[in-house]
Enzyme design. Structure first.
Site, PDB file in Angstrom:
ATOM      1  CG  ASP A 204      -0.155   0.165   2.539  1.00 53.15           C
ATOM      2  OD1 ASP A 204       1.085   0.287   2.510  1.00 53.15           O
ATOM      3  OD2 ASP A 204      -0.805   0.194   3.593  1.00 53.15           O
ATOM      4  CG  ASP A 206       1.573   3.143   4.665  1.00 50.27           C
ATOM      5  OD1 ASP A 206       0.452   2.685   4.917  1.00 50.27           O
ATOM      6  OD2 ASP A 206       2.544   2.429   4.343  1.00 50.27           O
ATOM      7  CG  ASP A 288      -3.556   2.741   5.354  1.00 51.92           C
ATOM      8  OD1 ASP A 288      -4.612   2.473   4.757  1.00 51.92           O
ATOM      9  OD2 ASP A 288      -3.058   2.014   6.216  1.00 51.92           O
TER      10      ASP A 288
END
Ligand code: DGT
Ligand code: MG
Length: 364
Positions: A204, A206, A288
């Site tokens: 992902d 962040d 995120d």
């Protein structure tokens, strides 16, 4: 590879936060195996065992040489009997039977596939496994009840399985920066997690967001997500309070502005492909976003850089060795009964009596 290092002369400290752990190291043939056993223990809800294997693997990542025989391990910390048995077998036979049978087991493969779905944790995956389900397709086929996150997880499964490259993370950085600038001029954005540690790919992307004027960051997250949504850039988003808060008891919980600390789990729609419009498309990417008040930014930066084991070891060091309590919000000193303020990561390491470890060497 450095041929003339004398393994017996290398001193490795016991806590991962006391050591430098580069991204690339000499012992993947051993650490990959130990991490399989760690992951399997996690799937079986055995946290102690999982951490023990992960710590053992982490020690081997910090070694400046490739392990050739058991003698090389003599003075190393954190290597329990079980880890040593596995290492010995790999050194002697080229592989470990326990690791290979784990890797190939029905349970391990199903748990890996099921927990690989965004929104699915070990507990849910285990329940599905015991009901005979093995893959995202099985969920679909049997019409399982899924929450909104899991629905998105199944829908974008293939994209979310593909690693995110640094180049893609940079494109997303530009988008997030544009969004944040549009809704709050003067805000600061930092790329966190694995990419801050120098990884070339991640699962992902962040980000940590703050504003130098304390209080300006309040209410920022919904403005960012609204902006992104209006541009059609979000496939999914859910904003929650930071999940560490629920798990954390004791003083690290305390500062009263804590509930401002918000986290947004999202899935971005990222344009891909070449300039030729006919072949361009898009892919889904997990992103995120975290908003932190400026006064907590150093703690949030340290807490969101990782690795997960490095973070865990920092908190263990703080508690066991310094009678302090560290979180992504604050550092509490139990002996003096006060919160220690910090503007930089360097100050936090200094409070903890640790040598500063730069992000690129926190790959524990
Ligand atoms: P990746 O994304 O798999 O390439 O690897 P990382 O290291 O970026 O791992 P990730 O994205 O799961 O988490 C980034 C860092 O943020 C991680 O190293 C520790 C921290 N972190 C993860 N979840 C939480 C959380 O709920 N609260 C806090 N404070 N920190 C978290
Ligand atoms: Mg990450």
């Amino acid at each position: 590879p450095k041929p003339n290092i004398d393994p017996t002369a290398v001193l490795i400290k016991a806590y991962a936060c006391q050591r430098r752990t580069p991204l690339k190291h000499h012992n993947s043939f051993l650490t990959d195996a130990l991490e399989i056993l760690s992951q399997n223990a996690e799937y079986n809800d055995n946290e102690g065992r999982s951490v023990a294997f992960r710590r053992a693997a982490s020690v081997l990542k910090a070694l400046p040489y490739r392990v050739k025989n058991m003698e090389d391990l003599k003075s190393l910390p954190c290597l329990g009997d079980h880890s040593q048995r596995v290492i010995k077998e790999i050194l002697e036979d080229g592989s470990s039977r326990e690791v290979e049978s784990t890797r190939q087991s029905d349970q391990f493969q199903a748990m890996k596939a099921l927990t690989g779905i965004f929104g699915v944790g070990v507990r849910t995956a285990d329940r599905w496994f015991r009901e005979g389900l093995r893959s995202p397709d099985d969920l679909f086929r049997t019409g399982q009840q899924l929450n909104r996150a899991q629905q998105a997880g199944v829908q974008y499964y293939d994209d979310l399985q593909k690693p995110v490259t640094k180049a893609e993370a940079d494109v997303i950085s530009d988008i997030v920066e544009k969004a944040v600038r549009a809704v709050l001029p003067g805000a600061e954005i930092r790329l966190m997690g694995g990419f801050r540690r120098g990884k070339e790919v991640g699962h992902d992307v962040d980000f940590l967001i703050t504003h130098p004027e304390e209080g300006k960051e309040e209410g920022l997250m919904p403005k960012i997500t609204n902006w992104l949504e209006e541009q059609g850039l979000l496939l999914y988003q859910k904003t929650t309070r930071n999940s560490y808060l629920e798990k954390m008891d004791g003083p690290a919980r305390a500062p009263n502005n804590m509930d401002r600390f918000e986290r947004c789990f999202s899935i971005f729609k990222l344009q891909t492909g070449s300039e030729r419009a006919s072949v361009s498309g898009w892919r889904a990417v997990r992103v995120d976003l975290v908003v932190s008040p400026y006064s907590q930014f150093a703690f949030a930066t340290l807490g969101w850089t990782g690795s997960k084991l490095f973070e865990r070891e920092l908190r263990r060091w703080a508690g066991q060795e310094k009678h302090m309590s560290l979180s992504s919000h604050a550092l509490f000193d139990s002996k003096q009964n006060l919160y220690l303020r910090a503007k930089t990561e360097e100050e936090i390491f200094a409070y903890l009596g640790l040598e500063f470890i730069p992000p690129s060497e926190r790959n524990a």
